[in-house]
Enzyme design. Structure first.
Site, mmCIF file in Angstrom:
data_model
loop_
_atom_site.group_PDB
_atom_site.id
_atom_site.type_symbol
_atom_site.label_atom_id
_atom_site.label_comp_id
_atom_site.label_asym_id
_atom_site.label_seq_id
_atom_site.Cartn_x
_atom_site.Cartn_y
_atom_site.Cartn_z
ATOM 1 N N ARG A 1 0.817 -1.203 0.000
ATOM 2 C CA ARG A 1 0.000 0.000 0.000
ATOM 3 C C ARG A 1 0.855 1.259 0.000
ATOM 4 O O ARG A 1 0.337 2.363 -0.055
ATOM 5 C CB ARG A 1 -0.827 -0.064 1.271
ATOM 6 C CG ARG A 1 -2.147 0.583 1.311
ATOM 7 C CD ARG A 1 -3.142 0.015 0.362
ATOM 8 N NE ARG A 1 -4.466 0.376 0.768
ATOM 9 C CZ ARG A 1 -5.464 -0.488 0.917
ATOM 10 N NH1 ARG A 1 -5.298 -1.752 0.655
ATOM 11 N NH2 ARG A 1 -6.636 -0.058 1.278
ATOM 12 N N ARG B 1 -21.766 -0.039 -2.546
ATOM 13 C CA ARG B 1 -21.325 -1.428 -2.265
ATOM 14 C C ARG B 1 -22.079 -2.018 -1.079
ATOM 15 O O ARG B 1 -22.305 -1.363 -0.075
ATOM 16 C CB ARG B 1 -19.825 -1.443 -1.978
ATOM 17 C CG ARG B 1 -19.348 -2.818 -1.534
ATOM 18 C CD ARG B 1 -17.858 -2.962 -1.554
ATOM 19 N NE ARG B 1 -17.179 -1.941 -0.773
ATOM 20 C CZ ARG B 1 -15.856 -1.781 -0.789
ATOM 21 N NH1 ARG B 1 -15.102 -2.546 -1.553
ATOM 22 N NH2 ARG B 1 -15.307 -0.849 -0.050
ATOM 23 N N ARG C 1 -10.108 8.050 2.304
ATOM 24 C CA ARG C 1 -9.401 6.890 1.729
ATOM 25 C C ARG C 1 -8.824 7.232 0.357
ATOM 26 O O ARG C 1 -7.716 6.822 0.017
ATOM 27 C CB ARG C 1 -10.347 5.686 1.621
ATOM 28 C CG ARG C 1 -10.600 5.024 2.971
ATOM 29 C CD ARG C 1 -11.850 4.163 2.943
ATOM 30 N NE ARG C 1 -11.765 3.063 2.005
ATOM 31 C CZ ARG C 1 -12.838 2.458 1.486
ATOM 32 N NH1 ARG C 1 -14.056 2.850 1.807
ATOM 33 N NH2 ARG C 1 -12.675 1.466 0.648
#
Ligand code: AP5
Length: 211
Positions: free
Chosen positions: A85, A124, A168
């Protein structure tokens, strides 16, 4: 084969990663899923990770690197989804692979427009029992709120709220996007348009794997 699937939140790593891992006989290792299991179990690791995840930040490198290390060298190839990441994690992965005499065969970068990512994340839904993913518009269940596969209840991830999605995506730009420059000169690097339809993205990923 060892494969990295990376890209921004909501680009389709989890959706495509499961299918791809099955088709190519790889073990999918999704650090986000592993961390959510720890949170659900209430373990010490989960309690440490939760505050970072709820805020949309990254969990400390030592925690996630340890999770990957314990899965390397098990004999089957890995499809890494959500790891590395940042550059420090990529460097840790390179040295862990070298110590197991393994290498990266594919590093696949998926991307999509910012608005598409927000739309995908905010719609989602996930099955509480089997973890299967849905989308209210693009991949709806046959019965609203109910998993087609196991009948479990669907829920929305805590970090799929508008505020945390924004954070995010910013963290992705700051910390994960530099991996494009880190990997793009390597022969294993491939770029796939994650903004296309589910089937088109899957076909492009298969081509990237097979080339
Ligand atoms: P993680 O779970 O890895 O979240 P993420 O990277 O933000 O990725 P997402 O799971 O949100 O998106 P995805 O790309 O898998 O999209 P999906 O396929 O579901 O990480 C969560 C947190 O854990 C992080 O914020 C961090 O705190 C921590 N963490 C994890 N790994 C870490 C690490 N290495 N280091 C430190 N911390 C770490 O698709 C999204 C939606 O879109 C779905 O509804 C799907 O149906 C739909 N969709 C997908 N593809 C399409 C398409 N082509 N067309 C239409 N709809 C589509």
């Amino acid at each position: 084969m060892n494969v990295i699937l990376f890209g921004p939140p909501g680009v389709g790593k989890g959706t495509q990663g499961g299918r791809l891992a099955e088709a190519f006989g790889l073990q999918q290792v999704a650090t986000g899923d592993l961390l959510r299991s720890e949170v659900k179990a209430g373990s010490a690791l989960g309690r440490e990770a939760k505050s970072y995840m709820d805020a949309g930040g990254l969990v400390p490198d030592a925690v996630v690197v340890g999770m990957i290390e314990s899965r390397l060298g098990a004999g089957s190839g890995l499809l890494l989804d959500g790891f590395p990441r940042n550059v420090a994690q990529a460097e840790a992965l390179a040295s862990m692979l070298a110590s197991h005499n393994e290498r990266l065969d594919r590093v696949i970068f998926m991307d999509a427009d910012h608005d598409q990512l927000v739309q995908r994340l905010s719609g989602r839904r996930i099955c509480r029992d089997c973890g299967r993913g849905y989308h209210v518009a693009f991949q709806p269940p046959k019965v609203e709120g109910v998993c087609d596969q196991c009948g479990g209840a669907l829920y929305q991830r805590d970090d799929d709220s508008e505020q945390v999605i924004t954070r995010r995506l910013a963290v992705y730009e700051q910390q994960t996007a530099p991996l494009i420059a880190y990997y793009q000169e390597q022969p294993a690097f491939r770029r796939v348009d994650g903004g296309a339809s589910l089937e088109a993205v899957y076909d492009a990923l298969c081509r990237a794997m097979e080339e």
